[in-house]
Design a protein around this motif. Structure first.
Motif, mmCIF file in Angstrom:
data_model
loop_
_atom_site.group_PDB
_atom_site.id
_atom_site.type_symbol
_atom_site.label_atom_id
_atom_site.label_comp_id
_atom_site.label_asym_id
_atom_site.label_seq_id
_atom_site.Cartn_x
_atom_site.Cartn_y
_atom_site.Cartn_z
ATOM 1 N N SER A 1 0.822 -1.204 0.000
ATOM 2 C CA SER A 1 0.000 0.000 0.000
ATOM 3 C C SER A 1 0.857 1.255 0.000
ATOM 4 C CB SER A 1 -0.928 -0.008 1.216
ATOM 5 O OG SER A 1 -1.578 1.236 1.375
ATOM 6 N N GLU A 2 1.941 1.232 0.781
ATOM 7 C CA GLU A 2 2.838 2.394 0.867
ATOM 8 C C GLU A 2 3.449 2.716 -0.493
ATOM 9 O OE1 GLU A 2 4.709 5.506 2.976
ATOM 10 O OE2 GLU A 2 3.180 4.092 3.654
ATOM 11 N N LEU A 3 3.815 1.686 -1.237
ATOM 12 C CA LEU A 3 4.475 1.891 -2.533
ATOM 13 C C LEU A 3 3.483 2.172 -3.658
ATOM 14 C CD1 LEU A 3 7.185 -0.928 -2.423
ATOM 15 C CD2 LEU A 3 7.558 1.525 -2.160
ATOM 16 N N PHE A 4 2.423 1.391 -3.723
ATOM 17 C CA PHE A 4 1.521 1.441 -4.878
ATOM 18 C C PHE A 4 0.138 2.015 -4.579
ATOM 19 C CE2 PHE A 4 4.418 -2.220 -5.312
ATOM 20 C CZ PHE A 4 5.143 -1.794 -6.414
ATOM 21 N N GLY A 5 -0.163 2.289 -3.306
ATOM 22 C CA GLY A 5 -1.477 2.781 -2.938
ATOM 23 C C GLY A 5 -2.471 1.636 -2.782
ATOM 24 N N HIS A 6 -3.714 1.955 -2.406
ATOM 25 C CA HIS A 6 -4.745 0.921 -2.286
ATOM 26 C C HIS A 6 -6.124 1.502 -2.562
ATOM 27 C CE1 HIS A 6 -4.851 2.549 1.919
ATOM 28 N NE2 HIS A 6 -6.154 2.428 1.717
ATOM 29 N N VAL A 7 -7.038 0.618 -2.920
ATOM 30 C CA VAL A 7 -8.429 1.036 -3.147
ATOM 31 C C VAL A 7 -9.155 0.989 -1.799
ATOM 32 C CG1 VAL A 7 -8.427 0.214 -5.516
ATOM 33 C CG2 VAL A 7 -9.158 -1.327 -3.681
ATOM 34 N N PRO A 8 -10.331 1.629 -1.680
ATOM 35 C CA PRO A 8 -11.057 1.631 -0.394
ATOM 36 C C PRO A 8 -11.321 0.218 0.134
ATOM 37 C CG PRO A 8 -12.023 3.222 -1.898
ATOM 38 C CD PRO A 8 -11.019 2.461 -2.689
ATOM 39 N N GLY A 9 -10.982 0.021 1.422
ATOM 40 C CA GLY A 9 -11.246 -1.244 2.090
ATOM 41 C C GLY A 9 -10.471 -2.427 1.536
ATOM 42 N N ALA A 10 -9.295 -2.195 0.977
ATOM 43 C CA ALA A 10 -8.513 -3.267 0.338
ATOM 44 C C ALA A 10 -8.065 -4.323 1.331
ATOM 45 C CB ALA A 10 -7.306 -2.671 -0.384
ATOM 46 N N GLY B 1 -0.070 5.824 -3.778
ATOM 47 C CA GLY B 1 1.196 5.258 -3.327
ATOM 48 C C GLY B 1 2.354 6.224 -3.476
ATOM 49 N N LEU B 2 3.453 5.881 -2.844
ATOM 50 C CA LEU B 2 4.649 6.732 -2.867
ATOM 51 C C LEU B 2 5.170 6.929 -4.281
ATOM 52 C CD1 LEU B 2 6.665 8.122 -0.889
ATOM 53 C CD2 LEU B 2 8.003 6.038 -0.947
ATOM 54 N N ILE B 3 5.098 5.896 -5.104
ATOM 55 C CA ILE B 3 5.664 5.974 -6.453
ATOM 56 C C ILE B 3 4.970 7.038 -7.292
ATOM 57 C CG2 ILE B 3 5.814 4.678 -8.640
ATOM 58 C CD1 ILE B 3 6.631 2.239 -6.993
ATOM 59 N N GLU B 4 3.666 7.234 -7.082
ATOM 60 C CA GLU B 4 2.933 8.237 -7.863
ATOM 61 C C GLU B 4 3.479 9.644 -7.622
ATOM 62 O OE1 GLU B 4 -1.398 7.945 -8.195
ATOM 63 O OE2 GLU B 4 -1.255 6.064 -7.083
ATOM 64 N N GLY B 5 3.941 9.914 -6.421
ATOM 65 C CA GLY B 5 4.482 11.237 -6.115
ATOM 66 C C GLY B 5 5.962 11.358 -6.342
ATOM 67 N N LEU B 6 6.586 10.274 -6.855
ATOM 68 C CA LEU B 6 8.042 10.259 -7.045
ATOM 69 C C LEU B 6 8.452 10.332 -8.506
ATOM 70 C CD1 LEU B 6 9.863 7.702 -4.685
ATOM 71 C CD2 LEU B 6 10.383 10.110 -5.020
ATOM 72 N N ASP B 7 7.523 10.639 -9.393
ATOM 73 C CA ASP B 7 7.829 10.647 -10.826
ATOM 74 C C ASP B 7 9.062 11.508 -11.104
ATOM 75 O OD1 ASP B 7 7.280 9.758 -13.397
ATOM 76 O OD2 ASP B 7 6.141 11.568 -13.884
ATOM 77 N N LYS B 8 10.002 10.956 -11.857
ATOM 78 C CA LYS B 8 11.302 11.581 -12.208
ATOM 79 C C LYS B 8 12.307 11.544 -11.058
ATOM 80 C CE LYS B 8 9.445 12.870 -16.112
ATOM 81 N NZ LYS B 8 9.682 12.072 -17.330
ATOM 82 N N PHE C 1 -3.144 -1.651 -4.448
ATOM 83 C CA PHE C 1 -3.513 -2.878 -3.744
ATOM 84 C C PHE C 1 -5.044 -3.023 -3.713
ATOM 85 C CE2 PHE C 1 -4.104 -5.389 0.233
ATOM 86 C CZ PHE C 1 -3.404 -6.522 -0.176
ATOM 87 N N GLY C 2 -5.537 -4.190 -4.149
ATOM 88 C CA GLY C 2 -6.978 -4.432 -4.164
ATOM 89 C C GLY C 2 -7.644 -4.071 -5.472
ATOM 90 N N ALA C 3 -6.909 -3.381 -6.383
ATOM 91 C CA ALA C 3 -7.487 -2.990 -7.678
ATOM 92 C C ALA C 3 -7.441 -4.174 -8.644
ATOM 93 C CB ALA C 3 -6.735 -1.798 -8.255
ATOM 94 N N ASP C 4 -8.346 -4.146 -9.653
ATOM 95 C CA ASP C 4 -8.385 -5.225 -10.641
ATOM 96 C C ASP C 4 -7.428 -4.989 -11.799
ATOM 97 O OD1 ASP C 4 -10.373 -6.582 -9.225
ATOM 98 O OD2 ASP C 4 -11.951 -5.338 -10.145
ATOM 99 N N ASN C 5 -7.190 -3.735 -12.131
ATOM 100 C CA ASN C 5 -6.381 -3.425 -13.315
ATOM 101 C C ASN C 5 -5.245 -2.457 -12.984
ATOM 102 O OD1 ASN C 5 -8.159 -4.895 -15.128
ATOM 103 N ND2 ASN C 5 -9.628 -3.209 -14.798
ATOM 104 N N TYR C 6 -4.246 -2.439 -13.868
ATOM 105 C CA TYR C 6 -3.130 -1.512 -13.744
ATOM 106 C C TYR C 6 -3.541 -0.140 -14.259
ATOM 107 C CZ TYR C 6 0.226 -5.156 -12.556
ATOM 108 O OH TYR C 6 0.902 -6.142 -11.912
ATOM 109 N N ASN C 7 -2.966 0.927 -13.680
ATOM 110 C CA ASN C 7 -3.209 2.284 -14.175
ATOM 111 C C ASN C 7 -2.591 2.449 -15.559
ATOM 112 O OD1 ASN C 7 -4.400 2.826 -11.766
ATOM 113 N ND2 ASN C 7 -2.691 3.993 -10.902
#
Length: 529
Positions: A261-270, A281-288, A319-325
């Motif tokens: 969850s910390e790295l990739f985030g999570h959906v509600p109630g995952a 997740g942390l990676i979304e805010g770390l672009d570049k 985490f808990g999502a069905d598909n990749y962004n």
């Protein structure tokens, strides 16, 4: 030609009202010109200077060095005498600190035969203290020590001081203006440093420079407490990503779900305890930017699979999502972990992705000549006053050989714990530190002796095991043969200093069993003789 040899602390001179050589005031801009920075190995640097001046004429030499170690003064004397003999018109001034105990010592060492050597004593008001407002200067100084990689005519790569960075540091002090130097939040909070000029440290610096400008993912190999996180930061800081974020995640501090969850985030109630609103997740805010994953083997197989997919195409799945962004993120991954755990716990396909290039961080026992550089860096990091710095440095200089004799299994982290105690508690702690270090050395020696005995036990056992194999031509010896042999040789090694019960405990068998097995094998040896 003029040259200024500057000890880092005196690089921060605001201005001096009178220069013994020119009879004029000295400002920061003059000090910047033709400067060489010195931390340790001052005599070596002077010798190199002498060598490089073969085809040049030196007219003025200013030495901004308030302290010298006892072992260095003989070499420094010889170099200065040779410079005076070679350059008849050479003028040398040595800048010391007023009311500093070392000032009198230096004057006494260079009194006779050095009439052309001028001393000048600086007052503390001439030097700007490193304090909480001067992080930019400390950053520049750290970068200066990291140096620049330069190729010589022989195509040999060497590390040289980055004088341009030092000039930036001096400007922060001299101009007394807001600096335009960008210092990352990570540096402000942690102030890492890669200082010292031993051969292993210079090799490490070269490796950092060679790796930093690439886009390869890096695996850092090194013992616990050796400074892997600092290496990761400077790989980032010397790269094109330096103006973007640098983040650190210790995988051992998170549970399986929370790390993902910390790295990739999570959906509600995952998962149990997850936010009902979900999170990024942390990676979304770390672009570049750059992400340092410490203790990577502690990551779960699920997390490893998600990290592998991210490294392959830059996409993430909360985490808990069905598909990749659909969006791709550009984040450089630097990892670290104990080598045996990496091989044991890491997916093979992930290994090839995270270890595109490797870098080794030397343990402290291999860079003992850099201990004083670590002391100095810690004192700057704590923003100590000049008086406090001299006080702590004096203790470690006096006891340096004692500290260098110990192997420091906890590496830099263990050594800095001693520096911190001396800094925080003061002189009352000196005798306690000395006693504790001597006890640690005794324990280390005892362990070394025991290790040698154990190796001897195994050598004897293996030698006997080979003879057992030769005797059993129809096959391998039985497990009973091996058991009796090992019990016998361990008993032989340990009995002189341990009781029979202690030997049995070591073998994890009952005392009566040990005695029986020992006698059985003794009889076999007697029969075979």
């Amino acid at each position: 030609m003029e040259i200024n040899l500057i000890w880092p602390e005196l690089a921060f001179i605001k201005s001096i009202t009178k220069d013994p050589l020119t009879k004029k005031s000295i400002a920061g801009k003059l000090i910047q010109k033709n400067c060489r920075i010195i931390e340790s190995g001052r005599s070596r640097l002077l010798c190199n200077l002498q060598e490089r001046l073969k085809q040049r004429t030196l007219t003025k030499l200013r030495i901004f060095v308030p302290h010298i170690y006892e072992k260095e003064h003989v070499q420094i004397r010889a170099v200065i005498i040779n410079l005076f003999e070679k350059f008849n018109n050479l003028k040398v001034s040595w800048f010391l600190l007023k009311d500093d105990p070392d000032t009198k010592k230096v004057r006494n060492l260079f009194h006779q035969g050095f009439e052309k050597l001028h001393f000048y004593e600086l007052e503390m008001k001439d030097i700007k203290d490193v304090n909480s407002r001067d992080i930019e200067a400390r950053y520049c100084l750290t970068r200066a020590f990291l140096g620049k990689v330069k190729k010589s005519e022989k195509n040999e790569v060497e590390i040289k001081f980055d004088i341009d960075e030092l000039k930036n540091a001096i400007k922060v002090y001299v101009d007394e203006k807001e600096s335009d130097i960008k210092v990352s939040e990570y540096f402000k909070e942690n102030m890492p440093g890669i200082e010292g000029f031993s051969n292993p440290m210079n090799e490490l610096k070269k490796r950092i420079h060679s790796i930093a400008d690439t886009e390869l993912n890096v695996l850092i190999d090194g013992e616990t407490g050796a400074g892997k996180e600092g290496v990761a930061f400077f790989i980032h800081d010397l790269s094109k990503r330096k103006n973007h974020k640098f983040e650190v995640i210790n995988c051992a501090l998170f549970t399986e779900n929370h790390l993902v969850s910390e790295l990739f985030g999570h959906v509600p109630g995952a998962f149990t305890g997850a936010s009902q609103k979900g999170r990024s997740g942390l990676i979304e805010g770390l672009d570049k930017g750059t992400l340092f994953l410490d203790e990577l083997p502690e990551m779960s197989l699920q997390g490893q699979a998600m990290l592998l997919r991210f490294l392959q195409d830059g996409k993430i799945k909360p985490f808990g999502a069905d598909n990749y962004n659909n969006k791709k993120y550009d984040v450089r991954i630097i990892s670290a972990g104990q080598p045996e755990l990496l091989k044991e716990k890491l997916r093979e396909d992930l290994w090839y992705r995270i270890a595109e290039v490797k870098i080794d961080v030397p343990p402290l026992r291999k860079i003992k000549e850099d201990l004083m550089a670590l002391v100095d860096h810690y004192l700057y990091k704590k923003m100590a006053t000049s008086e406090k710095r001299y006080e702590v440095q004096d203790f470690f200089i006096r006891k340096l050989s004692l500290f260098q004799e110990y192997s420091w299994p906890g590496n830099i982290r263990q050594f800095l714990a001693f520096v911190k105690r001396r800094f925080e508690i003061g002189e009352t702690e000196e005798s306690i530190i000395e006693k504790e270090l001597k006890l640690l050395k005794k324990d280390e020696l005892r362990k070394e002796i025991n290790d040698r005995k154990n190796k001897k036990t195994l050598r004897n056992f293996m030698k006997d095991f080979e003879s057992l194999i030769k005797k059993h031509r129809d096959g391998l010896p039985t497990s009973e043969d091996v058991k009796l042999s090992y019990t016998y040789y361990v008993s032989e090694e340990l009995t002189p200093e341990k009781t029979q019960k202690q030997v049995a405990d070591k073998l994890k068998i009952k005392e009566a069993t040990r005695t029986k097995q020992y006698k059985q094998y003794s009889q076999r040896i007697t029969q075979n003789k």
